[in-house]
Scaffold this motif. Structure first.
Motif, PDB file in Angstrom:
ATOM      1  N   GLY A 109       0.764  -1.239   0.000  1.00  0.00           N
ATOM      2  CA  GLY A 109       0.000   0.000   0.000  1.00  0.00           C
ATOM      3  C   GLY A 109       0.797   1.292   0.000  1.00  0.00           C
ATOM      4  N   MET A 110       2.125   1.199  -0.007  1.00  0.00           N
ATOM      5  CA  MET A 110       2.939   2.409   0.002  1.00  0.00           C
ATOM      6  C   MET A 110       3.844   2.420  -1.218  1.00  0.00           C
ATOM      7  SD  MET A 110       4.154   2.804   3.940  1.00  0.00           S
ATOM      8  CE  MET A 110       3.014   2.675   5.291  1.00  0.00           C
ATOM      9  N   ALA A 111       3.935   3.570  -1.836  1.00  0.00           N
ATOM     10  CA  ALA A 111       4.765   3.716  -3.042  1.00  0.00           C
ATOM     11  C   ALA A 111       6.220   3.963  -2.648  1.00  0.00           C
ATOM     12  CB  ALA A 111       4.231   4.846  -3.909  1.00  0.00           C
ATOM     13  N   LEU A 112       6.801   2.984  -1.968  1.00  0.00           N
ATOM     14  CA  LEU A 112       8.201   3.042  -1.543  1.00  0.00           C
ATOM     15  C   LEU A 112       8.868   1.718  -1.892  1.00  0.00           C
ATOM     16  CD1 LEU A 112       7.891   4.501   2.083  1.00  0.00           C
ATOM     17  CD2 LEU A 112       8.648   5.719   0.052  1.00  0.00           C
ATOM     18  N   ASP A 113      10.170   1.749  -2.079  1.00  0.00           N
ATOM     19  CA  ASP A 113      10.929   0.528  -2.295  1.00  0.00           C
ATOM     20  C   ASP A 113      11.330  -0.009  -0.925  1.00  0.00           C
ATOM     21  OD1 ASP A 113      12.661  -1.500  -2.955  1.00  0.00           O
ATOM     22  OD2 ASP A 113      13.918  -0.283  -4.282  1.00  0.00           O
ATOM     23  N   PRO A 116      15.360  -4.532   1.468  1.00  0.00           N
ATOM     24  CA  PRO A 116      16.267  -4.257   2.595  1.00  0.00           C
ATOM     25  C   PRO A 116      17.499  -3.416   2.251  1.00  0.00           C
ATOM     26  CG  PRO A 116      15.617  -6.566   2.580  1.00  0.00           C
ATOM     27  CD  PRO A 116      15.079  -5.960   1.320  1.00  0.00           C
ATOM     28  N   THR A 117      17.900  -3.384   0.990  1.00  0.00           N
ATOM     29  CA  THR A 117      19.053  -2.546   0.628  1.00  0.00           C
ATOM     30  C   THR A 117      18.631  -1.120   0.263  1.00  0.00           C
ATOM     31  OG1 THR A 117      18.956  -3.245  -1.688  1.00  0.00           O
ATOM     32  CG2 THR A 117      20.386  -4.528  -0.201  1.00  0.00           C
ATOM     33  N   ALA A 118      17.346  -0.913   0.040  1.00  0.00           N
ATOM     34  CA  ALA A 118      16.844   0.414  -0.349  1.00  0.00           C
ATOM     35  C   ALA A 118      16.269   1.197   0.832  1.00  0.00           C
ATOM     36  CB  ALA A 118      15.786   0.274  -1.439  1.00  0.00           C
ATOM     37  N   PHE A 119      15.608   0.507   1.751  1.00  0.00           N
ATOM     38  CA  PHE A 119      14.991   1.154   2.911  1.00  0.00           C
ATOM     39  C   PHE A 119      15.584   0.479   4.141  1.00  0.00           C
ATOM     40  CE2 PHE A 119      11.196   2.564   5.466  1.00  0.00           C
ATOM     41  CZ  PHE A 119      11.291   3.908   5.171  1.00  0.00           C
ATOM     42  N   THR A 120      16.685   1.037   4.622  1.00  0.00           N
ATOM     43  CA  THR A 120      17.480   0.409   5.671  1.00  0.00           C
ATOM     44  C   THR A 120      17.112   0.944   7.057  1.00  0.00           C
ATOM     45  OG1 THR A 120      19.214   2.065   5.373  1.00  0.00           O
ATOM     46  CG2 THR A 120      19.428   0.044   4.089  1.00  0.00           C
ATOM     47  N   PRO A 121      17.484   0.212   8.120  1.00  0.00           N
ATOM     48  CA  PRO A 121      17.199   0.702   9.473  1.00  0.00           C
ATOM     49  C   PRO A 121      17.717   2.126   9.677  1.00  0.00           C
ATOM     50  CG  PRO A 121      17.888  -1.576   9.568  1.00  0.00           C
ATOM     51  CD  PRO A 121      18.089  -1.122   8.133  1.00  0.00           C
ATOM     52  N   GLY A 122      16.863   2.941  10.274  1.00  0.00           N
ATOM     53  CA  GLY A 122      17.178   4.350  10.508  1.00  0.00           C
ATOM     54  C   GLY A 122      16.526   5.282   9.494  1.00  0.00           C
ATOM     55  N   MET A 123      16.129   4.737   8.346  1.00  0.00           N
ATOM     56  CA  MET A 123      15.500   5.585   7.322  1.00  0.00           C
ATOM     57  C   MET A 123      14.018   5.794   7.640  1.00  0.00           C
ATOM     58  SD  MET A 123      17.226   4.173   3.791  1.00  0.00           S
ATOM     59  CE  MET A 123      16.580   5.517   2.782  1.00  0.00           C
ATOM     60  N   PHE A 124      13.488   6.901   7.157  1.00  0.00           N
ATOM     61  CA  PHE A 124      12.053   7.163   7.258  1.00  0.00           C
ATOM     62  C   PHE A 124      11.594   7.855   5.982  1.00  0.00           C
ATOM     63  CE2 PHE A 124      13.819  11.157   8.737  1.00  0.00           C
ATOM     64  CZ  PHE A 124      12.974  12.112   8.201  1.00  0.00           C
ATOM     65  N   ALA A 125      10.290   7.821   5.746  1.00  0.00           N
ATOM     66  CA  ALA A 125       9.715   8.491   4.580  1.00  0.00           C
ATOM     67  C   ALA A 125       8.304   8.925   4.898  1.00  0.00           C
ATOM     68  CB  ALA A 125       9.722   7.562   3.364  1.00  0.00           C
ATOM     69  N   GLN A 126       7.940  10.078   4.356  1.00  0.00           N
ATOM     70  CA  GLN A 126       6.559  10.531   4.429  1.00  0.00           C
ATOM     71  C   GLN A 126       5.898  10.098   3.126  1.00  0.00           C
ATOM     72  OE1 GLN A 126       5.951  14.413   6.645  1.00  0.00           O
ATOM     73  NE2 GLN A 126       8.011  14.685   5.819  1.00  0.00           N
ATOM     74  N   THR A 127       4.785   9.396   3.251  1.00  0.00           N
ATOM     75  CA  THR A 127       4.120   8.837   2.079  1.00  0.00           C
ATOM     76  C   THR A 127       2.630   8.722   2.381  1.00  0.00           C
ATOM     77  OG1 THR A 127       4.195   6.991   0.500  1.00  0.00           O
ATOM     78  CG2 THR A 127       4.577   6.442   2.811  1.00  0.00           C
ATOM     79  N   GLY A 128       1.939   7.972   1.576  1.00  0.00           N
ATOM     80  CA  GLY A 128       0.525   7.750   1.788  1.00  0.00           C
ATOM     81  C   GLY A 128       0.234   6.268   1.931  1.00  0.00           C
ATOM     82  N   LEU A 129      -0.805   5.965   2.657  1.00  0.00           N
ATOM     83  CA  LEU A 129      -1.288   4.600   2.818  1.00  0.00           C
ATOM     84  C   LEU A 129      -2.798   4.664   2.765  1.00  0.00           C
ATOM     85  CD1 LEU A 129      -0.789   1.581   3.490  1.00  0.00           C
ATOM     86  CD2 LEU A 129      -0.987   2.221   5.883  1.00  0.00           C
TER      87      LEU A 129
END
Length: 169
Positions: A109-113, A116-129
């Motif tokens: 439901g989220m337009a994010l990759d 595990p190599t693209a969205f690693t621990p510590g990262m965050f993103a503002q998106t829609g769900l």
């Protein structure tokens, strides 16, 4: 004294052998506006959370920082006169999704990759769900915390519950 009532008071945590969905209570959230850095903290990059003096700092805009601390934390004493502070604790609900399939559930439901190599621990993103604005934070390899507006928390919870059904067994 008034007490905060959870927007998810009517739901129970969901748990299976593979996945756990729960509300992560006991935090404070303050928006610091008009500030480029928190004194003494490491430089903040967009999309990366940094821990500083027991608080989690997230640069959510060019001169805006989310400060997430323990439940009754108040960063005003340290930042007085340096920026405008807006308490957001009562306007957000934090939902935790944990387990090996968490990335698969969120990717529905989220337009994010969520690889595990693209969205690693510590990262965050503002998106829609499900047409709802959220901030998703990768806390560890298999744990994510989703900050949803309080008024939409139940909608986000129900969406996550439905998306996780295949892992309920």
């Amino acid at each position: 004294m008034l007490e905060r009532k959870s927007a998810l008071a009517s739901v129970a945590p969901c748990k299976s052998d593979l996945l756990q969905l729960s509300e992560a209570r006991g935090f404070s959230l303050t928006l610091a506006s008009g500030i480029s850095s928190v004194p003494g903290a490491p430089p903040l990059r967009m999309g990366y959370a940094e821990t500083h003096v027991g608080r989690l700092l997230m640069r959510v805009g060019p001169r805006q920082i989310w400060i997430i601390g323990p439940e009754h934390d108040d960063p005003a004493a340290e930042l007085r006169g340096q920026c405008m502070l807006t308490p957001l604790s009562h306007s957000r609900t934090r939902i935790a999704l944990e387990g090996p399939p968490a990335r698969t559930v969120l990717a529905k439901g989220m337009a994010l990759d969520f690889h595990p190599t693209a969205f690693t621990p510590g990262m965050f993103a503002q998106t829609g769900l499900s047409h709802t604005p959220v901030l998703v934070h990768c806390v560890s390899e298999d744990r994510f915390e989703i900050y949803a507006l309080r008024t939409f928390a139940l909608t986000v919870w129900e969406w996550l519950t439905d998306a996780a059904l295949e892992f309920a067994g």
